[in-house]
Design a protein around this motif. Structure first.
Motif, PDB file in Angstrom:
ATOM      1  N   VAL A   1     -15.618  25.406   5.165  1.00  0.00           N
ATOM      2  CA  VAL A   1     -15.723  26.084   6.235  1.00  0.00           C
ATOM      3  C   VAL A   1     -15.985  25.952   7.797  1.00  0.00           C
ATOM      4  CG1 VAL A   1     -14.891  28.501   7.429  1.00  0.00           C
ATOM      5  CG2 VAL A   1     -14.950  28.506   4.877  1.00  0.00           C
ATOM      6  N   TYR A   2     -14.766  25.046   8.523  1.00  0.00           N
ATOM      7  CA  TYR A   2     -15.445  24.666   9.641  1.00  0.00           C
ATOM      8  C   TYR A   2     -14.338  25.203  10.865  1.00  0.00           C
ATOM      9  CZ  TYR A   2     -10.908  21.571   9.439  1.00  0.00           C
ATOM     10  OH  TYR A   2     -10.431  21.047   9.582  1.00  0.00           O
ATOM     11  N   GLU A   3     -15.492  25.575  12.179  1.00  0.00           N
ATOM     12  CA  GLU A   3     -14.876  25.596  13.360  1.00  0.00           C
ATOM     13  C   GLU A   3     -13.269  24.658  13.828  1.00  0.00           C
ATOM     14  OE1 GLU A   3     -16.049  28.305  17.165  1.00  0.00           O
ATOM     15  OE2 GLU A   3     -16.753  26.450  17.078  1.00  0.00           O
ATOM     16  N   LEU A   4     -12.516  24.776  13.361  1.00  0.00           N
ATOM     17  CA  LEU A   4     -11.226  23.586  13.522  1.00  0.00           C
ATOM     18  C   LEU A   4     -11.367  23.519  15.490  1.00  0.00           C
ATOM     19  CD1 LEU A   4      -9.404  21.759  13.305  1.00  0.00           C
ATOM     20  CD2 LEU A   4      -7.471  23.524  12.612  1.00  0.00           C
ATOM     21  N   LEU A   5     -11.161  24.839  15.861  1.00  0.00           N
ATOM     22  CA  LEU A   5     -10.451  24.912  17.501  1.00  0.00           C
ATOM     23  C   LEU A   5     -11.773  25.575  18.021  1.00  0.00           C
ATOM     24  CD1 LEU A   5      -8.891  24.155  20.135  1.00  0.00           C
ATOM     25  CD2 LEU A   5      -7.413  27.045  19.479  1.00  0.00           C
ATOM     26  N   ALA A   6     -12.638  25.514  19.476  1.00  0.00           N
ATOM     27  CA  ALA A   6     -13.311  26.265  19.468  1.00  0.00           C
ATOM     28  C   ALA A   6     -12.400  26.933  20.843  1.00  0.00           C
ATOM     29  CB  ALA A   6     -14.786  25.130  20.275  1.00  0.00           C
ATOM     30  N   PRO A   7     -13.010  27.827  21.193  1.00  0.00           N
ATOM     31  CA  PRO A   7     -13.010  29.001  22.167  1.00  0.00           C
ATOM     32  C   PRO A   7     -13.309  28.113  23.463  1.00  0.00           C
ATOM     33  CG  PRO A   7     -14.674  30.097  21.425  1.00  0.00           C
ATOM     34  CD  PRO A   7     -13.595  28.535  20.685  1.00  0.00           C
ATOM     35  N   ASP A   8     -12.129  28.683  25.057  1.00  0.00           N
ATOM     36  CA  ASP A   8     -12.602  27.889  25.629  1.00  0.00           C
ATOM     37  C   ASP A   8     -14.178  28.251  25.913  1.00  0.00           C
ATOM     38  OD1 ASP A   8     -10.542  26.362  25.905  1.00  0.00           O
ATOM     39  OD2 ASP A   8      -9.427  27.511  27.480  1.00  0.00           O
TER      40      ASP A   8
ATOM     41  N   VAL B   1     -12.851  35.899  23.965  1.00  0.00           N
ATOM     42  CA  VAL B   1     -12.385  34.978  22.923  1.00  0.00           C
ATOM     43  C   VAL B   1     -11.114  36.447  22.284  1.00  0.00           C
ATOM     44  CG1 VAL B   1     -11.936  34.329  20.757  1.00  0.00           C
ATOM     45  CG2 VAL B   1     -13.919  33.714  21.878  1.00  0.00           C
ATOM     46  N   ASP B   2     -10.174  35.826  22.727  1.00  0.00           N
ATOM     47  CA  ASP B   2      -8.988  36.767  22.406  1.00  0.00           C
ATOM     48  C   ASP B   2      -8.485  37.260  20.851  1.00  0.00           C
ATOM     49  OD1 ASP B   2      -8.240  37.507  25.727  1.00  0.00           O
ATOM     50  OD2 ASP B   2      -7.940  35.570  25.336  1.00  0.00           O
ATOM     51  N   ALA B   3      -8.658  36.151  20.471  1.00  0.00           N
ATOM     52  CA  ALA B   3      -8.847  36.394  18.839  1.00  0.00           C
ATOM     53  C   ALA B   3      -8.988  34.893  18.009  1.00  0.00           C
ATOM     54  CB  ALA B   3      -6.944  36.334  18.846  1.00  0.00           C
ATOM     55  N   THR B   4      -9.500  35.486  17.111  1.00  0.00           N
ATOM     56  CA  THR B   4      -9.804  35.123  16.066  1.00  0.00           C
ATOM     57  C   THR B   4      -9.208  34.828  14.604  1.00  0.00           C
ATOM     58  OG1 THR B   4     -12.861  34.901  16.481  1.00  0.00           O
ATOM     59  CG2 THR B   4     -12.136  34.636  14.260  1.00  0.00           C
ATOM     60  N   VAL B   5      -8.830  32.857  14.422  1.00  0.00           N
ATOM     61  CA  VAL B   5      -7.738  33.111  13.440  1.00  0.00           C
ATOM     62  C   VAL B   5      -8.441  32.307  12.443  1.00  0.00           C
ATOM     63  CG1 VAL B   5      -5.457  32.085  13.008  1.00  0.00           C
ATOM     64  CG2 VAL B   5      -5.564  33.115  15.227  1.00  0.00           C
ATOM     65  N   VAL B   6      -8.152  32.445  11.102  1.00  0.00           N
ATOM     66  CA  VAL B   6      -8.585  31.802  10.010  1.00  0.00           C
ATOM     67  C   VAL B   6      -7.063  30.780   9.289  1.00  0.00           C
ATOM     68  CG1 VAL B   6      -9.840  31.660   7.958  1.00  0.00           C
ATOM     69  CG2 VAL B   6     -10.660  32.687   9.559  1.00  0.00           C
TER      70      VAL B   6
ATOM     71  N   LEU C   1       1.710  26.775  23.021  1.00  0.00           N
ATOM     72  CA  LEU C   1       2.556  28.710  23.010  1.00  0.00           C
ATOM     73  C   LEU C   1       1.636  29.331  24.482  1.00  0.00           C
ATOM     74  CD1 LEU C   1       5.819  28.745  20.742  1.00  0.00           C
ATOM     75  CD2 LEU C   1       5.367  28.518  22.912  1.00  0.00           C
ATOM     76  N   LEU C   2       0.232  30.036  23.114  1.00  0.00           N
ATOM     77  CA  LEU C   2      -0.655  30.190  23.139  1.00  0.00           C
ATOM     78  C   LEU C   2      -1.203  29.933  24.360  1.00  0.00           C
ATOM     79  CD1 LEU C   2      -1.671  31.074  19.091  1.00  0.00           C
ATOM     80  CD2 LEU C   2      -1.197  32.237  21.404  1.00  0.00           C
ATOM     81  N   ARG C   3      -1.702  28.507  24.847  1.00  0.00           N
ATOM     82  CA  ARG C   3      -2.309  28.523  25.820  1.00  0.00           C
ATOM     83  C   ARG C   3      -1.908  28.207  27.056  1.00  0.00           C
ATOM     84  NH1 ARG C   3      -4.505  22.293  23.702  1.00  0.00           N
ATOM     85  NH2 ARG C   3      -6.614  23.311  22.514  1.00  0.00           N
ATOM     86  N   GLU C   4      -0.071  28.596  26.858  1.00  0.00           N
ATOM     87  CA  GLU C   4       0.484  29.147  27.745  1.00  0.00           C
ATOM     88  C   GLU C   4       0.981  30.714  28.223  1.00  0.00           C
ATOM     89  OE1 GLU C   4       4.906  27.796  27.109  1.00  0.00           O
ATOM     90  OE2 GLU C   4       4.395  25.193  27.293  1.00  0.00           O
TER      91      GLU C   4
END
Length: 790
Positions: A654-661, A666-671, A688-691
């Motif tokens: 298991v690893y952190e694929l995308l680190a938050p800014d 952090v608005d949401a954590t997704v697995v 889309l989420l970044r937009e």
């Protein structure tokens, strides 16, 4: 119309009319035959005793009907050393008919007893490598429920069906034909390693055990590949659990099948030797000795006509898994001939004021059992049976001498499995050139896995034997054989080929046989098909291989011997084939469903993850490695440019694929788990989420079991347990595969999975199937936003 068999390489002989041949062993005289008769009397009586004193447990009928067959193998034709059950070059005996375990333990104990009494110098130095008379006190006992005497004597807990916790047992058998398949696989592995003088594998089975489909598949494979070192011994007693007429017998139709064992084996191009009287030692030994001389390149079956429960007092199906009541008169009648022969008696029927009958105290029954075993022991005393122990101990010494005289050794270019483990241990090093994929190119995950297996195969000199259900090219497992002779393996005509023909569309036999190849210890076999098919169909074979791997630690502690179960064309992107093939359920069948360390799943999502992830799993040496790989070619991503973790991060499971800014909440954590949903997340949802101004953290599950192999502190560092209460999931598999990672009701309510919207999705291009299932990037972005904004 007269239908006949077409041309066959195999031949059929009746043992009463064998052609002239050189007998490889000294002739049996009348005295020798009498010794075998004495041994069988002791053996049958011991089978009766074991069932009596371990009431309602075991299978006396088939153990008795196959007894003379096995006695002749062990004491006449098998080349082995009783002091070294781990000798790789020795001939093997494999009880595919695992329900005959009572008989296996009985004859193993009698063999040990004969040597102990007459030539103890032949015994193993390591007590773990023996099965003594004392160990029979542990028959079908759990280690936690051994009786006082069993604990005093250090008796082994003997499983209800054979496992490698017992010396000279290589495989776990007895489950719906798997034992035949894995035994044939063991023979294949030995044949590939040793070549012309490969150890023979003598396989014990009954006609009922030939009825599972995987057995017919395995018979076809062995005949097609020319596995000449197999001798299949068929105890044809016509009785199963429910029927006394399993097969057609002459003009009489069978209740289960309309072939007989001779026809079945000959159909699949086997040699067949028919033994009309399976209780006549002269016929039995003539057939077994003749089998050693057959050299037409085909496997051989010996079909013995027997009676289940012979001379036990209960015959046919009633003796299959049942016998006499405890200390009932018919039991005493069954053992009376031996007691009269050796002038011995069984214990009295009252101990500690408790009757030795139904309802007796377990400790009382165990004491009576042990006293009865002493009567068996006395059968080998010179004053009771002069020369019996010496005769059989001498025959075991001769077997050891024959083995030594053969001087068997692996062929010069035999596979070097140790190289595979060396490669795997360097899983964090840069990928070799042949498995390095440049960003911007397109590579299917199945192709990346095929190239990975090919690299291991070339480096090891051919340790990867690969088979597929008529899908070698389709699942890309054929890439494992690049650099080796083209075509399918054949023992005589194409022994260097690394692709196996196992019956065609036969996931059952493929998995069973390749677990046997793995058990040989010199290969890294790979079985491949649609994940939708091979995960469920290979589950029994994988489970038995896991059981065997764990059990083997009792007598030979070592890393497990890995079998690779390739679940190809995994998930919804196999959409053109429809829901019958694009199945999200297989991961749930395997992931975290085996004891820790036995099976590892691997779910890489991008081609660059395959090499390090497979290496990291192999470095842990699981008994089974199950990679899930998709069909379509996918773009190789420039992960740093996209702000994604490197592919090597997958080795933690298991690893952190995308680190938050940084600097923002952090608005949401997704697995995430599954290639199709993760590509949709990265390529479609993330922009889309970044937009929309959402700051998202994403984790990826590449292997739950690999993650479990890490220390607890490391797991907590990588994926803090609190995140399970904060996250939602997106998986291309099923909802239960997310339960571990998503623990809150709210998180699970927002988790996206294949069946969430419509149940089974329809057919079509992968992207359209994802849209129908609500797993496309736009749908993911909408769900993540709803989850984030509450």
């Amino acid at each position: 119309m007269d239908v006949r068999f077409g041309p066959r390489r195999g031949r059929i002989w009746n043992v009463t009319d064998l052609p002239a041949h050189d007998d490889p062993l000294p002739p049996l005289d009348g005295d020798a035959l009498a010794r075998f008769e004495d041994l069988d009397l002791v053996y049958r009586s011991l089978c009766a005793l074991m069932y009596n004193y371990v009431p309602k447990s075991g299978h006396p009928g088939g153990s008795i009907s196959s007894g003379r067959i096995v006695q002749s193998i062990l004491f006449d034709v098998l080349d082995y050393d009783i002091a070294d059950p781990e000798a790789a070059a020795a001939d093997q005996i494999s009880y595919a008919a695992g329900h005959k375990a009572l008989g296996l333990y009985a004859i193993w104990a009698l063999r040990d007893e004969a040597v102990r009494a007459a030539r103890p110098e032949l015994l193993p130095d390591d007590p773990r490598h023996r099965l003594r008379l004392e160990d029979l006190l542990g028959f079908r006992r759990n280690p936690t429920s051994l009786g006082p005497l069993a604990r005093e004597f250090g008796s082994k807990a003997l499983d209800g069906h054979p496992t490698p916790a017992t010396p000279f047992v290589r495989l776990s058998t007895g489950a719906s034909g798997v034992g035949v398949a894995s035994s044939f696989g063991l023979a294949l592995g030995l044949l590939d390693v040793y070549g012309a003088d490969a150890p023979r594998v003598h396989v014990i089975e009954g006609e009922g055990g030939l009825t599972p489909g995987r057995v017919a598949e395995s018979l076809a494979a062995a005949g097609t590949m020319g596995l000449r070192n197999i001798v299949l011994h068929i105890d044809w007693n016509q009785a199963s659990i429910d029927s006394d007429r399993v097969c057609r017998d002459g003009e009489l139709p069978g209740e289960y099948v309309q072939w007989d064992p001779v026809e079945l084996c000959y159909l699949h191009d086997w040699n067949v030797i028919v033994v009309p009287d399976g209780f006549d030692f002269r016929q039995i030994q003539a057939a077994q000795r003749f089998a050693l001389t057959v050299d037409n390149g085909q496997p051989t079956a010996i079909v013995y006509r027997t009676i289940k429960g012979w001379k036990y007092g209960i015959e046919g199906r009633k003796s299959h898994g049942a016998g006499h009541d405890l200390c009932a008169e018919p039991f005493y009648q069954a053992v009376a001939p031996l007691l009269e022969r050796i002038d011995a008696a069984l214990p009295t029927c009252e101990r500690d004021k408790a009757p030795c009958g139904l309802g007796a105290k377990p400790d009382v029954v165990e004491r009576c059992y042990w006293d009865a075993l002493q009567a068996i022991r006395s059968a080998f005393e010179p004053e009771r049976n002069p020369g019996l122990a010496q005769f059989f101990a001498d025959r075991l010494a001769a077997a050891r001498e024959r083995l030594a005289a053969r001087g068997r050794a692996p062929r010069n270019d035999a596979p070097r499995i140790e190289v595979a483990w060396d490669i795997a241990s360097g899983y964090l090093s840069s990928p070799p050139e042949d498995v390095r994929f440049e960003p911007g190119s397109k590579v299917a995950l199945r192709a990346a896995l095929g190239k990975t297996l090919g690299h291991y195969n070339r480096a090891t000199g051919g340790a990867v034997l690969a088979a597929a259900a008529d899908l070698l090219g389709s699942t890309s497992v054929n890439a494992a054989a690049e650099g080796f002779p083209a075509g399918f393996f054949h023992a005589e005509n194409n022994p260097g080929a690394r692709l196996l023909s196992i019956g065609g569309i036969c996931e059952d036999a493929i998995c069973g046989m390749l677990t046997g190849v793995a058990a040989c210890g010199r290969h890294l076999p790979a079985a491949s098909s649609y994940g939708a098919f091979i995960a469920p169909l290979g589950h029994i074979a994988a489970r038995l291989h896991g059981i065997a791997s764990q059990a083997r630690q009792e007598i030979a502690p070592e890393p497990y011997r890995t079998f690779i179960l390739v679940c190809a064309h995994a998930g919804l992107k196999t959409g053109e084939d429809g829901p019958t093939h694009a199945d999200p359920q297989p991961l749930q069948l395997l992931e975290e469903n085996f004891p820790r360390g036995v099976l590892m799943t691997a779910t890489p999502w991008e081609p660059q993850e395959v090499w390090p992830l497979i290496g990291a799993c192999l470095a842990r040496r699981p008994a089974v490695l199950a990679p899930f790989v998709t069909r379509p070619a996918e773009p190789v991503l420039d992960r740093p440019a996209l702000g994604l973790a490197p592919a090597e991060a997958a080795v933690s499971g298991v690893y952190e694929l995308l680190a938050p800014d940084a600097g923002r909440a952090v608005d949401a954590t997704v697995v995430l788990q599954g290639s199709e949903v993760t590509y949709a997340f990265v390529q479609e949802a993330l922009p889309l989420l970044r937009e929309r101004g959402l700051n998202v953290r994403a984790y990826y599950v590449a292997s739950a079991e690999l993650f479990d192999s890490l220390p607890e502190s490391e797991r907590e560092r990588i994926f803090p347990s609190r995140l399970g209460d904060e996250a939602m999931g997106i998986t291309g598999f099923t909802l239960p595969t997310m339960y571990r990672w998503i623990r809150s009701e709210r998180g699970r309510a927002h988790t996206m999975y294949s069946y969430r919207n419509i149940g089974y999705p329809g057919s079509g291009h992968g992207a359209s199937v994802l849209r129908q299932a609500g797993l496309d990037g736009a749908s993911q972005a909408d769900m993540i936003e709803r989850f984030a904004r509450g």
